[in-house]
Design a protein around this motif. Sequence first.
Motif, PDB file in Angstrom:
ATOM      1  N   LEU A 246       0.855  -0.816  -0.221  1.00 55.16           N
ATOM      2  CA  LEU A 246       0.102  -0.227   0.065  1.00 55.16           C
ATOM      3  C   LEU A 246       0.774   0.843   0.025  1.00 55.16           C
ATOM      4  CD1 LEU A 246      -2.878  -0.490   2.620  1.00 55.16           C
ATOM      5  CD2 LEU A 246      -2.873  -0.527   0.198  1.00 55.16           C
ATOM      6  N   LYS A 247       1.907   1.088   0.205  1.00 56.37           N
ATOM      7  CA  LYS A 247       3.106   2.097   1.058  1.00 56.37           C
ATOM      8  C   LYS A 247       3.329   2.154  -0.635  1.00 56.37           C
ATOM      9  CE  LYS A 247       6.208   3.774   4.421  1.00 56.37           C
ATOM     10  NZ  LYS A 247       7.076   3.113   5.553  1.00 56.37           N
ATOM     11  N   ASN A 248       4.321   1.545  -1.279  1.00 49.60           N
ATOM     12  CA  ASN A 248       4.990   1.885  -1.683  1.00 49.60           C
ATOM     13  C   ASN A 248       4.655   1.774  -2.985  1.00 49.60           C
ATOM     14  OD1 ASN A 248       7.426   2.623  -0.024  1.00 49.60           O
ATOM     15  ND2 ASN A 248       6.477   0.600   0.712  1.00 49.60           N
ATOM     16  N   VAL A 249       4.050   0.671  -3.950  1.00 46.86           N
ATOM     17  CA  VAL A 249       3.655  -0.207  -5.367  1.00 46.86           C
ATOM     18  C   VAL A 249       3.009   1.279  -6.008  1.00 46.86           C
ATOM     19  CG1 VAL A 249       2.952  -2.035  -6.052  1.00 46.86           C
ATOM     20  CG2 VAL A 249       4.209  -2.276  -4.447  1.00 46.86           C
ATOM     21  N   PRO A 250       2.926   1.340  -7.536  1.00 44.92           N
ATOM     22  CA  PRO A 250       2.117   2.152  -8.096  1.00 44.92           C
ATOM     23  C   PRO A 250       0.507   1.526  -7.669  1.00 44.92           C
ATOM     24  CG  PRO A 250       4.103   1.975  -8.981  1.00 44.92           C
ATOM     25  CD  PRO A 250       3.928   0.851  -8.054  1.00 44.92           C
ATOM     26  N   ALA A 251      -0.192   2.495  -8.054  1.00 47.16           N
ATOM     27  CA  ALA A 251      -1.725   2.249  -8.028  1.00 47.16           C
ATOM     28  C   ALA A 251      -2.118   1.508  -9.186  1.00 47.16           C
ATOM     29  CB  ALA A 251      -2.423   3.534  -8.249  1.00 47.16           C
ATOM     30  N   SER A 252      -1.350   1.266 -10.836  1.00 51.88           N
ATOM     31  CA  SER A 252      -1.754   1.196 -11.156  1.00 51.88           C
ATOM     32  C   SER A 252      -1.395  -0.889 -11.539  1.00 51.88           C
ATOM     33  CB  SER A 252      -1.224   1.693 -12.557  1.00 51.88           C
ATOM     34  OG  SER A 252       0.330   1.265 -13.383  1.00 51.88           O
ATOM     35  N   ILE A 253      -0.018  -0.917 -10.719  1.00 54.60           N
ATOM     36  CA  ILE A 253       0.183  -2.281 -10.828  1.00 54.60           C
ATOM     37  C   ILE A 253      -0.826  -3.422  -9.746  1.00 54.60           C
ATOM     38  CG2 ILE A 253       1.792  -3.850  -9.579  1.00 54.60           C
ATOM     39  CD1 ILE A 253       4.237  -1.570 -10.700  1.00 54.60           C
ATOM     40  N   LEU A 254      -1.220  -2.308  -8.105  1.00 53.16           N
ATOM     41  CA  LEU A 254      -2.005  -2.748  -7.651  1.00 53.16           C
ATOM     42  C   LEU A 254      -2.610  -3.606  -8.476  1.00 53.16           C
ATOM     43  CD1 LEU A 254      -1.074  -0.186  -4.367  1.00 53.16           C
ATOM     44  CD2 LEU A 254      -0.434  -3.125  -4.871  1.00 53.16           C
TER      45      LEU A 254
ATOM     46  N   LYS B  53      -5.085 -11.730  -9.297  1.00 51.04           N
ATOM     47  CA  LYS B  53      -3.703 -12.581  -8.822  1.00 51.04           C
ATOM     48  C   LYS B  53      -3.861 -12.160  -7.555  1.00 51.04           C
ATOM     49  CE  LYS B  53      -0.852 -12.917 -12.714  1.00 51.04           C
ATOM     50  NZ  LYS B  53       0.363 -13.265 -13.618  1.00 51.04           N
ATOM     51  N   ILE B  54      -4.039 -11.329  -6.922  1.00 56.71           N
ATOM     52  CA  ILE B  54      -4.324 -10.844  -5.410  1.00 56.71           C
ATOM     53  C   ILE B  54      -5.213 -12.206  -4.469  1.00 56.71           C
ATOM     54  CG2 ILE B  54      -4.303  -9.473  -3.350  1.00 56.71           C
ATOM     55  CD1 ILE B  54      -2.968  -6.916  -4.891  1.00 56.71           C
ATOM     56  N   LEU B  55      -6.725 -11.728  -5.445  1.00 63.00           N
ATOM     57  CA  LEU B  55      -7.542 -12.532  -4.315  1.00 63.00           C
ATOM     58  C   LEU B  55      -7.024 -14.241  -4.806  1.00 63.00           C
ATOM     59  CD1 LEU B  55     -10.026 -10.519  -6.247  1.00 63.00           C
ATOM     60  CD2 LEU B  55      -9.318 -10.423  -4.383  1.00 63.00           C
ATOM     61  N   LEU B  56      -6.548 -14.512  -5.420  1.00 64.23           N
ATOM     62  CA  LEU B  56      -6.475 -16.443  -5.625  1.00 64.23           C
ATOM     63  C   LEU B  56      -5.549 -16.981  -4.157  1.00 64.23           C
ATOM     64  CD1 LEU B  56      -6.203 -17.121  -9.690  1.00 64.23           C
ATOM     65  CD2 LEU B  56      -7.744 -17.977  -7.641  1.00 64.23           C
ATOM     66  N   TRP B  57      -4.199 -16.225  -4.145  1.00 62.73           N
ATOM     67  CA  TRP B  57      -3.767 -15.656  -2.979  1.00 62.73           C
ATOM     68  C   TRP B  57      -4.660 -15.974  -1.947  1.00 62.73           C
ATOM     69  CZ3 TRP B  57       0.128 -17.610  -1.021  1.00 62.73           C
ATOM     70  CH2 TRP B  57       1.015 -17.409   0.126  1.00 62.73           C
ATOM     71  N   GLU B  58      -5.208 -14.994  -1.687  1.00 58.87           N
ATOM     72  CA  GLU B  58      -6.083 -15.016  -0.473  1.00 58.87           C
ATOM     73  C   GLU B  58      -6.384 -16.043  -0.224  1.00 58.87           C
ATOM     74  OE1 GLU B  58      -5.957 -12.498   1.697  1.00 58.87           O
ATOM     75  OE2 GLU B  58      -4.255 -11.444   0.765  1.00 58.87           O
ATOM     76  N   ILE B  59      -7.283 -16.690  -1.192  1.00 63.49           N
ATOM     77  CA  ILE B  59      -7.552 -17.283  -0.887  1.00 63.49           C
ATOM     78  C   ILE B  59      -7.195 -19.239  -0.492  1.00 63.49           C
ATOM     79  CG2 ILE B  59      -9.478 -20.365  -2.124  1.00 63.49           C
ATOM     80  CD1 ILE B  59     -10.558 -17.424  -4.095  1.00 63.49           C
ATOM     81  N   ARG B  60      -5.680 -18.744  -1.422  1.00 68.71           N
ATOM     82  CA  ARG B  60      -4.692 -20.024  -0.725  1.00 68.71           C
ATOM     83  C   ARG B  60      -4.058 -19.315   0.137  1.00 68.71           C
ATOM     84  NH1 ARG B  60       1.263 -20.447  -3.893  1.00 68.71           N
ATOM     85  NH2 ARG B  60       1.747 -22.596  -3.100  1.00 68.71           N
ATOM     86  N   ALA B  61      -3.810 -18.565   0.448  1.00 74.54           N
ATOM     87  CA  ALA B  61      -3.319 -17.791   2.317  1.00 74.54           C
ATOM     88  C   ALA B  61      -4.323 -18.585   2.937  1.00 74.54           C
ATOM     89  CB  ALA B  61      -3.213 -16.329   2.142  1.00 74.54           C
ATOM     90  N   PHE B  62      -5.844 -18.065   2.993  1.00 73.65           N
ATOM     91  CA  PHE B  62      -6.645 -18.575   4.429  1.00 73.65           C
ATOM     92  C   PHE B  62      -6.635 -20.253   4.183  1.00 73.65           C
ATOM     93  CE2 PHE B  62     -10.702 -20.073   5.738  1.00 73.65           C
ATOM     94  CZ  PHE B  62     -11.200 -19.217   6.458  1.00 73.65           C
TER      95      PHE B  62
END
Length: 308
Positions: free
Chosen positions: A242-250, A256-265
């Motif tokens: 949140l602090k460093n990565v450009p918004a366009s990349i986020l 992919k972030i959502l898929l990781w969240e499912i896997r992480a849980f």
Amino acid sequence: MCEALVTIIVLNWNGQKLLGECLESLRSSTYRSLEVLVVDNGSTDGSKDIATLYSECKFIEVGRNIGFCAGNNMGFSLANGEFIAILNNDMVVDPDWISEAVKLFKAHPSVGIVSCRQMNYFDNGLVDGLFHIVEGDLRIGPLGYGQNLADVPEAMQAGMVLSANGGSAMFRKDVINRTKGFDERFFAYCEEVDLCMRAFWDGWDCAYSPKAVVFHKDSQSFGKRSPLKLYLTERNRILCLLKNVPASILFARIPKILLWEIRAFRIYCLKFRTPEVYWRSRFEALRLAPRVLRDRKRFNKERKLRFK
């Protein structure tokens, strides 16, 4: 020609059984212009008795455990060196560790941070971490962790990288002065990636030196699967992004972030059996997000003014 002074900050917390071997390895360094600061985070195990055996070391008593970030920041404020290395107390260094890192600084004025080749102390053929990378789903971790050295082609290739390993990184003092050191809200873990990213946006490069070698005993303070370590690692990863990565990349990485969240849980529930750590790390990151985003806005404004 005189060697530039290098300050080594050894952060210690109840590391009586580790500190002696770490400091002994520094005595064998081929680089002689050294200042060694042992910053002690309120140890109660007799660590001071070990440190006093090494008259070349300055022992700094904090009185309580203020964390990796604040402890090293205290060391930064007392360091006199042109270059500053941070070293975990569970590290043993190769004699040429400092010399090889300083060579990179001298050869490349744009390099503000050097990442060293961390190897497994108990099996010298296993990589502990070369430098930190960000995956496509924005997970952050050390490249090569747990792999055989021969199986990691990047291991012996010097070059520019995103972030150094926090347990054995070296910085120009100018970088520390400009970035103000570690963000103490992180306490521990992922703090080096945050600092390296801020340094990058400030115009500095981070370089990897395969010849600057240290040996790591790994997670001696927290334990590999400590709930506290798991919590801090995940919370701080989110704050760092949140602090460093450009918004366009986020935004581009959301699927992919959502898929990781499912896997992480699933990992936290089934493998670590600590679902509460998963939820706590996300809720705490959400609570801190407004302050982190204000920092992000301020950094962006300062960068625009600096490079105008």
